[in-house]
Every structure is written in structure tokens, then in C-alpha cells.
Motif scaffolding. Structure first.
Motif, PDB file in Angstrom:
ATOM      1  N   GLU A  57     -10.320 -21.962  -4.525  1.00  0.00           N
ATOM      2  CA  GLU A  57     -10.526 -22.884  -5.843  1.00  0.00           C
ATOM      3  C   GLU A  57     -11.146 -21.642  -6.912  1.00  0.00           C
ATOM      4  O   GLU A  57     -11.157 -22.265  -8.173  1.00  0.00           O
ATOM      5  CB  GLU A  57     -11.765 -23.818  -5.429  1.00  0.00           C
ATOM      6  N   LYS A  58     -11.435 -20.648  -6.551  1.00  0.00           N
ATOM      7  CA  LYS A  58     -11.785 -19.736  -7.600  1.00  0.00           C
ATOM      8  C   LYS A  58     -10.434 -19.442  -8.469  1.00  0.00           C
ATOM      9  O   LYS A  58     -10.768 -19.055  -9.693  1.00  0.00           O
ATOM     10  CB  LYS A  58     -12.545 -18.724  -7.144  1.00  0.00           C
ATOM     11  N   ILE A  59      -9.484 -19.292  -7.892  1.00  0.00           N
ATOM     12  CA  ILE A  59      -8.213 -18.734  -8.472  1.00  0.00           C
ATOM     13  C   ILE A  59      -7.525 -19.910  -8.891  1.00  0.00           C
ATOM     14  O   ILE A  59      -6.669 -19.655 -10.181  1.00  0.00           O
ATOM     15  CB  ILE A  59      -7.399 -18.003  -7.236  1.00  0.00           C
ATOM     16  N   ILE A  60      -7.460 -20.933  -8.104  1.00  0.00           N
ATOM     17  CA  ILE A  60      -6.291 -21.940  -8.538  1.00  0.00           C
ATOM     18  C   ILE A  60      -6.487 -22.637  -9.966  1.00  0.00           C
ATOM     19  O   ILE A  60      -5.291 -22.783 -10.903  1.00  0.00           O
ATOM     20  CB  ILE A  60      -6.555 -23.228  -7.717  1.00  0.00           C
ATOM     21  N   PRO A  61      -7.672 -22.598 -10.737  1.00  0.00           N
ATOM     22  CA  PRO A  61      -7.601 -23.005 -12.407  1.00  0.00           C
ATOM     23  C   PRO A  61      -6.837 -22.229 -12.963  1.00  0.00           C
ATOM     24  O   PRO A  61      -6.253 -22.480 -14.322  1.00  0.00           O
ATOM     25  CB  PRO A  61      -8.973 -22.771 -12.732  1.00  0.00           C
ATOM     26  N   ALA A  62      -6.313 -20.778 -12.533  1.00  0.00           N
ATOM     27  CA  ALA A  62      -5.418 -19.921 -13.386  1.00  0.00           C
ATOM     28  C   ALA A  62      -4.018 -19.964 -12.980  1.00  0.00           C
ATOM     29  O   ALA A  62      -2.991 -19.440 -13.418  1.00  0.00           O
ATOM     30  CB  ALA A  62      -6.074 -18.424 -13.130  1.00  0.00           C
ATOM     31  N   ILE A  63      -3.806 -20.687 -11.839  1.00  0.00           N
ATOM     32  CA  ILE A  63      -2.435 -21.273 -11.380  1.00  0.00           C
ATOM     33  C   ILE A  63      -1.730 -22.266 -12.399  1.00  0.00           C
ATOM     34  O   ILE A  63      -2.367 -23.128 -12.599  1.00  0.00           O
ATOM     35  CB  ILE A  63      -2.233 -21.507 -10.121  1.00  0.00           C
ATOM     36  N   ILE A  64      -0.463 -21.806 -12.572  1.00  0.00           N
ATOM     37  CA  ILE A  64       0.364 -22.750 -13.562  1.00  0.00           C
ATOM     38  C   ILE A  64       1.346 -23.675 -12.963  1.00  0.00           C
ATOM     39  O   ILE A  64       2.018 -23.354 -12.018  1.00  0.00           O
ATOM     40  CB  ILE A  64       0.848 -21.991 -14.747  1.00  0.00           C
ATOM     41  N   ASP A  65       1.492 -24.739 -13.275  1.00  0.00           N
ATOM     42  CA  ASP A  65       2.553 -25.736 -12.838  1.00  0.00           C
ATOM     43  C   ASP A  65       3.013 -25.726 -11.463  1.00  0.00           C
ATOM     44  O   ASP A  65       2.145 -26.184 -10.727  1.00  0.00           O
ATOM     45  CB  ASP A  65       3.826 -25.212 -13.905  1.00  0.00           C
ATOM     46  N   PHE A  66       4.344 -25.802 -11.320  1.00  0.00           N
ATOM     47  CA  PHE A  66       4.475 -25.950  -9.646  1.00  0.00           C
ATOM     48  C   PHE A  66       3.987 -24.994  -8.860  1.00  0.00           C
ATOM     49  O   PHE A  66       3.925 -25.185  -7.689  1.00  0.00           O
ATOM     50  CB  PHE A  66       6.211 -25.658  -9.687  1.00  0.00           C
ATOM     51  N   ASN A  67       3.369 -23.815  -9.205  1.00  0.00           N
ATOM     52  CA  ASN A  67       2.612 -23.277  -8.200  1.00  0.00           C
ATOM     53  C   ASN A  67       1.261 -23.518  -7.644  1.00  0.00           C
ATOM     54  O   ASN A  67       0.666 -23.267  -6.641  1.00  0.00           O
ATOM     55  CB  ASN A  67       2.540 -21.695  -8.772  1.00  0.00           C
ATOM     56  N   VAL A  68       0.723 -24.646  -8.377  1.00  0.00           N
ATOM     57  CA  VAL A  68      -0.498 -25.088  -8.067  1.00  0.00           C
ATOM     58  C   VAL A  68      -0.210 -25.798  -6.549  1.00  0.00           C
ATOM     59  O   VAL A  68      -1.517 -25.523  -5.610  1.00  0.00           O
ATOM     60  CB  VAL A  68      -1.088 -26.350  -8.999  1.00  0.00           C
TER      61      VAL A  68
END
Length: 213
Positions: A57-68
Motif C-alpha cells: 500500500e506504500k507503493i500502490i498510490p503511485a501505480i496508474i490505471d490498469f496496473n493497480v
């Protein structure tokens, strides 16, 4: 599988089974593979962050669109970063590790070896981009090294480009430790509904990509 079979069957996972987690011993194997990845003049100008479970969850806010979805469902996220401060201290640390590992003949004059390493890294860091392009290339080599090894461990992977790397640097406070994130790889096990697993591989013909001189 032999290397040719791996090249023919390895694919990018599109969907992961969130119930399957990579065992701790396999994660240690992945770390060892990355640790042994090749780099120019053995500089190893990288650092890798592994996250699982809530740590993702520390990383996911920087993940975009379909990669979430992939980031949430995969077992682990691997963040590949470059070192942005390769100075005399770094060269000394690298050189002394090589000495301890027996890379040089006992009793040899090590001054020329040290000077060569120092001068080469200084040159690479002295360009208009401060060596960032070269350093990113080394991480790309390590990532490719890992991607080819993962099928032999039974692990699926996705190299993700839809990432806000500036935001990721901030989330992990990478500037404080002289690093930049340049790549994120999802690691885990494909879901049964991942149709990309059965989709035929499509590549240009050999005559289109090779010229024998």
C-alpha cells in the motif's frame, strides 16, 4: 525448461491469483538472482525494494490505471531504483568488497585497478545527465536477468510502466537516500482466467531482426 523454451513460453502476466503467495525461500532465491546480476565494470549501481501484503500500500498510490489491479493481486512488488550518488566512498566500498571476495591475485599492486574503477565511474557520472542514463541501463540489465530466471522458479511477472515514478520517489523518501525509482515489477502467480497465458507469442521473423556480417 531449456533457455529456448523459456524464451518461447515466458509471457507478461495480466491477472494474478491474490490467494497465492511466493514462499519466503523463493523470495530469497529472487534476491540472490538480482544480487548476482551483471553490470558494467561491476558497479552494481542499484537498490531493490520488495513489498508484500500491507507494505504494498506504500507503493500502490503511485501505480496508474490498469496496473493497480496487478499491484494489489500479485504476491510481491519489486521496486528497482538507481543510486544517484556514486562517489569516492561508493568506489571504495565496491573495491574493498572485490578484494575480500578474491577478485585480485594475492600480493598484486591494486593501485591501477582502483584508479581504473575510480576514473571510469567519474567519467560516467560527469556527463550532462550525471550518469543517470548509464545507471538506468544497468538496472534494465538486472531486470532482464531476473525476468528470464523467474519462470525457472515457477514465478510469473509483469514489468509495469504505468507508474508515477516521481510520486513513488516521494512515497518511499528515496531522495533522502540518494536513489530514484525506475522500474516496478509485479511478482506472483497467474490467475486461471489470465488469457494472456494462452495467447500466441508474436515476434518479428529472424530475418527482420538479424543481420549476419
Amino acid at each position: 525448461m531449456n533457455p529456448v523454451q523459456i524464451s518461447q513460453t515466458r509471457y507478461t502476466a495480466k491477472h494474478y491469483d491474490p490467494t497465492k503467495k511466493i514462499p519466503a525461500e523463493t523470495i530469497e532465491d529472487i534476491k540472490e538472482i538480482l544480487r548476482n546480476a551483471p553490470s558494467s565494470i561491476n558497479a552494481q549501481p542499484w537498490h531493490f525494494y520488495l513489498a508484500e501484503g500491507e507494505a504494498k500500500e506504500k507503493i500502490i498510490p503511485a501505480i496508474i490505471d490498469f496496473n493497480v489491479e496487478r499491484a494489489r493481486d500479485c504476491s510481491h512488488l519489486l521496486v528497482c531504483t538507481i543510486e544517484t550518488k556514486i562517489d569516492d566512498e561508493w568506489v571504495e566500498k565496491l573495491f574493498q568488497k572485490e578484494v575480500r571476495d578474491g577478485r585480485y591475485r594475492p600480493g598484486a599492486d591494486l593501485t591501477p585497478f582502483y584508479k581504473f574503477r575510480h576514473d571510469e565511474l567519474a567519467m560516467l557520472q560527469g556527463g550532462y545527465d550525471k550518469g543517470e542514463i548509464w545507471t538506468r541501463e544497468q538496472v534494465a540489465i538486472a531486470t532482464g536477468f531476473l525476468l528470464f530466471a523467474l519462470p525457472q522458479l515457477g514465478i510469473d511477472s509483469t514489468t509495469m510502466g504505468a507508474v508515477d515514478f516521481k510520486k513513488l520517489d516521494e512515497l518511499l523518501d528515496l531522495k533522502a537516500v540518494n536513489r530514484k525509482a525506475v522500474c516496478v515489477v509485479a511478482l506472483g502467480y497467474r490467475s486461471e482466467g489470465d488469457k494472456n497465458a494462452t495467447r500466441p507469442k508474436s515476434r518479428f521473423a529472424k530475418e527482420d531482426v538479424f543481420t549476419t556480417l
